[in-house]
Structures are given as C-alpha cells and as structure tokens.
Design an enzyme around this catalytic site. Structure first.
Site, PDB file in Angstrom:
ATOM      1  N   ARG A   1      -6.068   0.743   8.231  1.00  0.00           N
ATOM      2  CA  ARG A   1      -4.635   0.442   8.239  1.00  0.00           C
ATOM      3  C   ARG A   1      -3.970   1.021   9.484  1.00  0.00           C
ATOM      4  NH1 ARG A   1      -4.010   1.979   1.908  1.00  0.00           N
ATOM      5  NH2 ARG A   1      -4.772   0.007   1.086  1.00  0.00           N
TER       6      ARG A   1
ATOM      7  N   THR B   1      -5.686 -11.878   4.686  1.00  0.00           N
ATOM      8  CA  THR B   1      -6.811 -11.339   3.913  1.00  0.00           C
ATOM      9  C   THR B   1      -7.825 -12.447   3.576  1.00  0.00           C
ATOM     10  OG1 THR B   1      -5.666 -11.756   1.817  1.00  0.00           O
ATOM     11  CG2 THR B   1      -5.355  -9.573   2.811  1.00  0.00           C
TER      12      THR B   1
ATOM     13  N   LYS C   1       2.201   1.671  -5.251  1.00  0.00           N
ATOM     14  CA  LYS C   1       2.852   1.095  -6.443  1.00  0.00           C
ATOM     15  C   LYS C   1       1.971   1.217  -7.678  1.00  0.00           C
ATOM     16  CE  LYS C   1       3.151  -2.723  -4.275  1.00  0.00           C
ATOM     17  NZ  LYS C   1       2.836  -2.199  -2.943  1.00  0.00           N
TER      18      LYS C   1
ATOM     19  N   THR D   1      -7.646  -1.762   0.559  1.00  0.00           N
ATOM     20  CA  THR D   1      -8.371  -1.909  -0.705  1.00  0.00           C
ATOM     21  C   THR D   1      -9.160  -3.212  -0.767  1.00  0.00           C
ATOM     22  OG1 THR D   1      -6.503  -0.787  -1.728  1.00  0.00           O
ATOM     23  CG2 THR D   1      -8.053  -1.810  -3.220  1.00  0.00           C
TER      24      THR D   1
ATOM     25  N   ASP E   1       0.816  -1.223   0.000  1.00  0.00           N
ATOM     26  CA  ASP E   1       0.000   0.000   0.000  1.00  0.00           C
ATOM     27  C   ASP E   1       0.844   1.265   0.000  1.00  0.00           C
ATOM     28  OD1 ASP E   1      -2.259  -1.699   0.192  1.00  0.00           O
ATOM     29  OD2 ASP E   1      -1.718  -1.978   2.289  1.00  0.00           O
TER      30      ASP E   1
ATOM     31  N   HIS F   1      -4.391  -2.803  -5.874  1.00  0.00           N
ATOM     32  CA  HIS F   1      -3.714  -1.576  -6.301  1.00  0.00           C
ATOM     33  C   HIS F   1      -4.751  -0.577  -6.789  1.00  0.00           C
ATOM     34  CE1 HIS F   1       0.516  -3.479  -6.990  1.00  0.00           C
ATOM     35  NE2 HIS F   1       0.061  -3.617  -5.770  1.00  0.00           N
TER      36      HIS F   1
ATOM     37  N   ASN G   1      -4.685 -11.117  -3.247  1.00  0.00           N
ATOM     38  CA  ASN G   1      -4.755 -10.506  -1.909  1.00  0.00           C
ATOM     39  C   ASN G   1      -4.320  -9.043  -1.956  1.00  0.00           C
ATOM     40  OD1 ASN G   1      -2.196 -11.427  -2.532  1.00  0.00           O
ATOM     41  ND2 ASN G   1      -1.791 -12.357  -0.551  1.00  0.00           N
TER      42      ASN G   1
HETATM   43  P1  IMP Z   1      -2.292 -13.089   3.330  1.00  0.00           P
HETATM   44  O1  IMP Z   1      -1.138 -13.097   2.405  1.00  0.00           O
HETATM   45  O2  IMP Z   1      -3.561 -12.668   2.666  1.00  0.00           O
HETATM   46  O3  IMP Z   1      -2.463 -14.363   4.095  1.00  0.00           O
HETATM   47  O4  IMP Z   1      -1.995 -11.975   4.443  1.00  0.00           O
HETATM   48  C1  IMP Z   1      -0.818 -12.050   5.232  1.00  0.00           C
HETATM   49  C2  IMP Z   1      -0.475 -10.677   5.756  1.00  0.00           C
HETATM   50  O5  IMP Z   1      -0.078  -9.846   4.666  1.00  0.00           O
HETATM   51  C3  IMP Z   1      -1.624  -9.947   6.430  1.00  0.00           C
HETATM   52  O6  IMP Z   1      -1.107  -9.134   7.456  1.00  0.00           O
HETATM   53  C4  IMP Z   1      -2.196  -9.082   5.316  1.00  0.00           C
HETATM   54  O7  IMP Z   1      -2.865  -7.952   5.817  1.00  0.00           O
HETATM   55  C5  IMP Z   1      -0.922  -8.710   4.594  1.00  0.00           C
HETATM   56  N1  IMP Z   1      -1.159  -8.429   3.166  1.00  0.00           N
HETATM   57  C6  IMP Z   1      -1.392  -9.302   2.181  1.00  0.00           C
HETATM   58  N2  IMP Z   1      -1.540  -8.678   1.014  1.00  0.00           N
HETATM   59  C7  IMP Z   1      -1.385  -7.367   1.260  1.00  0.00           C
HETATM   60  C8  IMP Z   1      -1.408  -6.191   0.442  1.00  0.00           C
HETATM   61  O8  IMP Z   1      -1.570  -6.219  -0.760  1.00  0.00           O
HETATM   62  N3  IMP Z   1      -1.208  -5.003   1.074  1.00  0.00           N
HETATM   63  C9  IMP Z   1      -0.982  -4.938   2.398  1.00  0.00           C
HETATM   64  N4  IMP Z   1      -0.952  -5.994   3.197  1.00  0.00           N
HETATM   65  C10 IMP Z   1      -1.149  -7.206   2.634  1.00  0.00           C
HETATM   66 MG    MG Z   2      -2.994  -2.355  -1.562  1.00  0.00          MG
END
Ligand code: IMP
Ligand code: MG
Length: 337
Positions: free
Chosen positions: A252, A121, A15, A246, A12, A41, A38
């Site tokens: 956040r 997520t 990018k 998003t 976040d 953007h 997950n």
């Molecule tokens: P997961 O990859 O969805 O299992 O999430 C693992 C961790 O990475 C969690 O803390 C999510 O909030 C964080 N996370 C995953 N994708 C993003 C992203 O695109 N932006 C910010 N945090 C992310």
């Molecule tokens: Mg994002």
C-alpha cells in the site's frame, strides 16, 4: 437502532475491526455488509486472522444475522467458501436481487486498458456493475445454489428496526474511492459514502442513528491516483506504516493523516462519530491500551486535535490488531452506540 460504519479515506482504514468491535461489545444482532468482493476486511479475534470479502466482520458475534444486500455483488465460489470457513450457515441471508459476478467479468476487466491504468483489483466488480446497469447481470435469485440463503433484506432490516433491534451496516472501501465523490477516474465502481451504502441496503436516511466514519492514523492507498504527502516505502517501513493489501497482496502507498480529506469525509458522510484505528502506529506506547487513561498524553492530545479540527467526537480508538484492542469512549461521551 441503525449504525453505519464507513471508510473516511481510500479504504483499509480498519472498518472490519470497528464493525467487529461494535457487534461484539454493543451486541448488534443484524449486520449488513455492502460493496463487493474487491474489498477485503481483516478481523483478528482470539489470535485468529480472518479475511472477509462478502460477509460482515460482525460474524464474531454468534447471535448476529449476516445479511448481503441487493446493492452488493458476490461470486458464488467466494460466498460458499466464506460461509464454510466461518461456519456461519444458518445465519447468512442473501437478497434476491444481490448481483452475481462470474468468470467472464474478471476476464473482461483484464483486457481493459482503463482498469489497468488505475490499478484495479481485477475481481470483476466493475464489469459486473456495468452489466447491472445494462440490465444483463445475473442476480442471486437466478442461481439454484443460493436458493436456501435467499431473503428480502430491505424488509428484514426495516422490520428489525421497527421492533427495536440494533442493525449495523458495514461499508466497504473509502470515501475517496467513491465513483461520485472520489478521485475519478482512480475510484471503484460504486458510491462508497454513507448515502450510497444506505441505498445498497434499502433503508432510508431518516432511520440512521449513527454514522461512524473510520480513519486510520495515517493514510494508505492501493492502486494509482493522487495521494497528497505520499512518503517512500522505505520511510513508511521505518515508521511501521507499511502494509500489504488484503485482496491483491500489493504494497500500500502511504501518507500522513490528512485533515483536509478527513473534513471532507465528515461532510460527505454526515459523520456523527469518528473511529481512529492504529493509533499505536503513531504512538507505540498506546499499544493494547483499552481505556482513555492508559493512552500516553501525546496520543490523547493528538485525538483532541482531531476532534477540534473535525468537530466530531472520536468515540473509538484502535490500539492493536485484536478486535478488543480498543479505547471505547462512548459512555464517557454520552454516545449510545
Ligand atoms: P476496482 O474497483 O477493483 O476496479 O479498483 C479500483 C481502485 O479502487 C483501485 O485503485 C483499487 O486498488 C481500489 N480499491 C478497490 N477496492 C478496494 C478496497 O477494498 N480497499 C482499497 N482499495 C480498493
Ligand atoms: Mg481492505
């Protein structure tokens, strides 16, 4: 020419905006987005907000081919929706070996205590990655509905580079969410750094011309895990730094800019340039500035401090939501992006 855009903190950082800006203003004709669904953007272009989960933010350049590489993970319904929403059919290509997330992966994650504790997520990405490692994940070539999009993305990218085309590779999430280099176990299920991104695409490190590491002017993090200097949501709101995620809509967590983390991100990614986004959140009178001279002098001083500390030029500076709200110093600094 190959340019990699990578997140320097916890995702976040903006990018999407940086990739969209580069695609438009430097006319990149090939754009690969790595990572998975997950990651969201956001791009604001001509007053319209787009939230992207699979395709590159470079779609704003109508001449850009949008590529999904073998190391990415998509889901069929999100993919079809995104292609239709953006009206980009005909210029979207998915690698034969791109992984496909299914409902079962989301269900499995929802029952997983570790994923609950780290604040996942729950979009099925980790479970699908696990299946890929166990060699049981379906790939794009297994899905009839994807047939018309299939292509050999590593070959396309390398051939484009051979013929002198400009290729943009858009990373997702940020350096400290990397499975290897992040704050394990509070990380995502892939290596989010530049080397990991290149491996997802199928292009070697010697082909890279620019590694643009993107930092927001403050740090945010969603989900659990360490966040040095974290401030309260009330304080974040007062500073105008409160954001919502998003993909999940969660508030956040917020902390001030972290020079030590930024230095490590520069090292891990071998940054050649830096992009700073949301400078207007630190210096409100920087809002909508589009040239170095339009920035207030304290904002310029802060950017110079970043350069001094990190020893890498700050080439792009975001000053508003719109893609073109950007101070572009590439010409002044002699960086041929
Ligand atoms: P997961 O990859 O969805 O299992 O999430 C693992 C961790 O990475 C969690 O803390 C999510 O909030 C964080 N996370 C995953 N994708 C993003 C992203 O695109 N932006 C910010 N945090 C992310
Ligand atoms: Mg994002």
């Amino acid at each position: 020419m190959l340019t990699v855009v990578v997140g320097g903190f916890f995702g976040d950082e903006g990018k999407g905006k940086v990739a969209a800006y580069l695609a438009l203003s430097k006319d990149y004709r090939y754009a690969v987005r790595t990572g998975a669904i997950n990651a969201g953007h956001t791009v604001v272009y001509n007053g319209v907000t787009y939230r992207l989960r699979i395709l590159s933010a470079a779609f704003v350049n109508k001449s850009a081919k949008l590529l999904v590489p073998p190391g990415a993970l998509i889901s069929l319904d999100l993919f079809v929706n995104e292609v239709n929403m953006l009206g980009v059919k005909g210029r979207v290509f998915v690698d034969y070996k791109t992984g496909v997330i299914e409902e079962i992966h989301v269900r499995r994650e929802r029952e997983d205590p570790v994923l609950k504790s780290i604040g996942s997520t729950f979009t099925g990405v980790g479970a699908a990655m696990a299946d890929r490692v166990l060699r049981r994940l379906k790939l794009a070539s297994d899905i009839p509905e994807l047939k018309e999009y299939l292509a050999d993305i590593p070959l396309m990218v390398n051939q484009a580079l051979d013929s002198g085309e400009k290729v943009l590779v858009e990373g997702t999430q940020g350096t400290f969410l990397s499975l290897y280099h992040g704050t394990y176990p509070y990380v995502t299920s892939r290596d989010t750094t530049a080397p990991g991104i290149l491996s997802e695409v199928g292009v070697g490190p010697k082909r890279v011309d620019h590694v643009v590491v993107v930092f927001k002017a403050y740090v945010t993090r969603v989900g659990a895990g360490p966040l040095e200097g974290e401030i309260s949501p009330v304080e974040a709101e007062r500073l105008g730094w409160l954001e919502r995620a998003t993909v999940t809509g969660r508030v956040r967590r917020v902390a001030p800019f972290n020079f030590e983390l930024a230095k490590r991100a520069v090292m891990l990614n071998s940054a050649t340039c830096i992009a700073i986004t949301k400078l207007d959140a630190l210096f409100p009178s920087a809002k909508h500035a589009r040239s170095w001279s339009e920035l207030p002098s304290e904002a310029r001083k802060w950017i110079e401090k970043v350069e001094e500390e990190l020893k890498v030029p700050v080439v792009l500076i975001g000053t508003g939501e719109e893609v073109l709200d950007m101070v572009d110093r590439s010409r002044d600094l002699g960086v041929d992006l």
